[in-house]
Each structure stands twice: as C-alpha cells, then as structure tokens.
Design a protein around this motif. Structure first.
Motif, PDB file in Angstrom:
ATOM      1  N   LEU A  64     -57.636   5.678  -5.675  1.00  0.00           N
ATOM      2  CA  LEU A  64     -58.457   4.558  -6.128  1.00  0.00           C
ATOM      3  C   LEU A  64     -57.703   3.776  -7.190  1.00  0.00           C
ATOM      4  O   LEU A  64     -57.125   4.358  -8.105  1.00  0.00           O
ATOM      5  N   ALA A  65     -57.705   2.464  -7.077  1.00  0.00           N
ATOM      6  CA  ALA A  65     -57.011   1.599  -8.033  1.00  0.00           C
ATOM      7  C   ALA A  65     -57.758   1.548  -9.360  1.00  0.00           C
ATOM      8  O   ALA A  65     -58.986   1.451  -9.391  1.00  0.00           O
ATOM      9  N   LYS A  66     -56.998   1.608 -10.456  1.00  0.00           N
ATOM     10  CA  LYS A  66     -57.613   1.526 -11.790  1.00  0.00           C
ATOM     11  C   LYS A  66     -58.227   0.146 -11.998  1.00  0.00           C
ATOM     12  O   LYS A  66     -57.892  -0.810 -11.307  1.00  0.00           O
ATOM     13  N   GLY A  67     -59.129   0.085 -12.984  1.00  0.00           N
ATOM     14  CA  GLY A  67     -59.727  -1.192 -13.345  1.00  0.00           C
ATOM     15  C   GLY A  67     -61.017  -1.516 -12.628  1.00  0.00           C
ATOM     16  O   GLY A  67     -61.540  -2.615 -12.766  1.00  0.00           O
ATOM     17  N   LEU A  90     -65.260   1.892   0.857  1.00  0.00           N
ATOM     18  CA  LEU A  90     -63.962   1.531   0.284  1.00  0.00           C
ATOM     19  C   LEU A  90     -63.108   0.763   1.284  1.00  0.00           C
ATOM     20  O   LEU A  90     -63.165   1.019   2.490  1.00  0.00           O
ATOM     21  N   GLY A  91     -62.302  -0.162   0.760  1.00  0.00           N
ATOM     22  CA  GLY A  91     -61.280  -0.853   1.524  1.00  0.00           C
ATOM     23  C   GLY A  91     -59.937  -0.595   0.865  1.00  0.00           C
ATOM     24  O   GLY A  91     -59.876  -0.170  -0.284  1.00  0.00           O
ATOM     25  N   ARG A  92     -58.856  -0.840   1.587  1.00  0.00           N
ATOM     26  CA  ARG A  92     -57.509  -0.587   1.049  1.00  0.00           C
ATOM     27  C   ARG A  92     -56.795  -1.911   0.816  1.00  0.00           C
ATOM     28  O   ARG A  92     -56.668  -2.734   1.720  1.00  0.00           O
ATOM     29  N   PHE A 100     -57.121   2.101  -2.909  1.00  0.00           N
ATOM     30  CA  PHE A 100     -58.470   1.814  -2.441  1.00  0.00           C
ATOM     31  C   PHE A 100     -59.335   1.239  -3.564  1.00  0.00           C
ATOM     32  O   PHE A 100     -59.210   1.636  -4.717  1.00  0.00           O
ATOM     33  N   VAL A 101     -60.198   0.306  -3.182  1.00  0.00           N
ATOM     34  CA  VAL A 101     -61.143  -0.348  -4.081  1.00  0.00           C
ATOM     35  C   VAL A 101     -62.463  -0.474  -3.320  1.00  0.00           C
ATOM     36  O   VAL A 101     -62.494  -0.317  -2.095  1.00  0.00           O
ATOM     37  N   PRO A 102     -63.554  -0.775  -4.024  1.00  0.00           N
ATOM     38  CA  PRO A 102     -64.799  -1.020  -3.298  1.00  0.00           C
ATOM     39  C   PRO A 102     -64.625  -2.142  -2.271  1.00  0.00           C
ATOM     40  O   PRO A 102     -64.024  -3.179  -2.562  1.00  0.00           O
ATOM     41  N   TYR A 103     -65.108  -1.896  -1.077  1.00  0.00           N
ATOM     42  CA  TYR A 103     -65.058  -2.860   0.024  1.00  0.00           C
ATOM     43  C   TYR A 103     -65.767  -4.153  -0.369  1.00  0.00           C
ATOM     44  O   TYR A 103     -66.825  -4.125  -0.993  1.00  0.00           O
ATOM     45  N   GLY A 121     -56.986  -7.253   1.920  1.00  0.00           N
ATOM     46  CA  GLY A 121     -57.033  -6.044   2.739  1.00  0.00           C
ATOM     47  C   GLY A 121     -58.309  -5.255   2.515  1.00  0.00           C
ATOM     48  O   GLY A 121     -58.770  -4.535   3.399  1.00  0.00           O
ATOM     49  N   SER A 122     -58.901  -5.381   1.329  1.00  0.00           N
ATOM     50  CA  SER A 122     -60.110  -4.625   1.021  1.00  0.00           C
ATOM     51  C   SER A 122     -61.355  -5.185   1.716  1.00  0.00           C
ATOM     52  O   SER A 122     -62.441  -4.643   1.585  1.00  0.00           O
ATOM     53  N   GLN A 123     -61.162  -6.253   2.512  1.00  0.00           N
ATOM     54  CA  GLN A 123     -62.260  -6.812   3.286  1.00  0.00           C
ATOM     55  C   GLN A 123     -62.519  -5.999   4.557  1.00  0.00           C
ATOM     56  O   GLN A 123     -63.461  -6.274   5.285  1.00  0.00           O
TER      57      GLN A 123
END
Length: 122
Positions: free
Chosen positions: A39-42, A52-54, A61-64, A71-73
C-alpha cells in the motif's frame, strides 16, 4: 476504584473497544494475492473491505477510484485488514476471490464488480 479491589495490584487500566467488521459473507470460497500487496504511503488509514487499485508507475496499491487515470481506476483486490499508510508504505493481505457482503465493501461500484471477476457480492 478501591485499591483492594485487585488485591493491591493495578487494575485493568483504560478500556478500549475495537469494532470487528466482517466483510466476507462466506468463508467457503476465498483467495488472497500470494505475497500480499504494498500500500502506498500518504493514504491515511485504509479500512478492511476497501477496494484497491494499483498505480501503474509505482506498482503500489491505493484505494480504487473509478475517475483516476494512474492505473488505480481498475479494481484489483479487496483489503483484508485495516492498515495505516499515513507515514510509510505498508505490506498488506488482500482478497482476489470471495463472497462479500456488498454493504460492507468501501468503493464498490459496477466497474469494480466487473473487474473483480472472482468476487461475488450479496
């Protein structure tokens, strides 16, 4: 509190409560990403059950977010446990398959349901 209540020993201290949220509707069918995700910080505290999306550039990974363009879409998986990403990247476990209670999933929409081919929502 009376000192003799615990035979002179300190009492139990401050009481904390923790909410247990079960997002799986069934434990019969489930699979996690082997090795987990980074998971990406911040992103603050990301809650269990978040889609999650990448991010393509970092593979983190971050919240979708369906309106993103990094890409996280594209929904990839569902977070297995709460994780605090405020200050640092965090390794985490995430489901790629299972039967989930839709009302307990954060960020789920029609596009995410389509992308999460092995996830079923009830």
């Amino acid at each position: 509190m009376i000192g003799s209540q615990y035979n002179g020993a300190p009492g139990p201290g401050q009481i904390h409560t923790q909410e247990f949220v079960e997002v799986l509707a069934s434990t019969e069918l489930q699979a996690r990403i082997p090795g987990g995700v980074l998971l990406a910080k911040g992103n603050g505290v990301i809650k269990k059950g978040t889609v999650l999306g990448r991010v393509t550039a970092t593979n983190k990974f971050v919240p979708y977010l369906s309106s993103a363009s990094d890409g996280s879409q594209v929904a990839v998986c569902i977070l297995d446990n709460d994780q605090d990403t405020t200050l640092t990247d965090m390794g985490a476990s995430a489901w790629i398959a299972g039967i989930f209670t839709e009302s307990k999933i954060t960020g789920i929409d029609t596009a995410a349901k389509t992308a999460l081919k092995l996830c079923y929502f009830v």
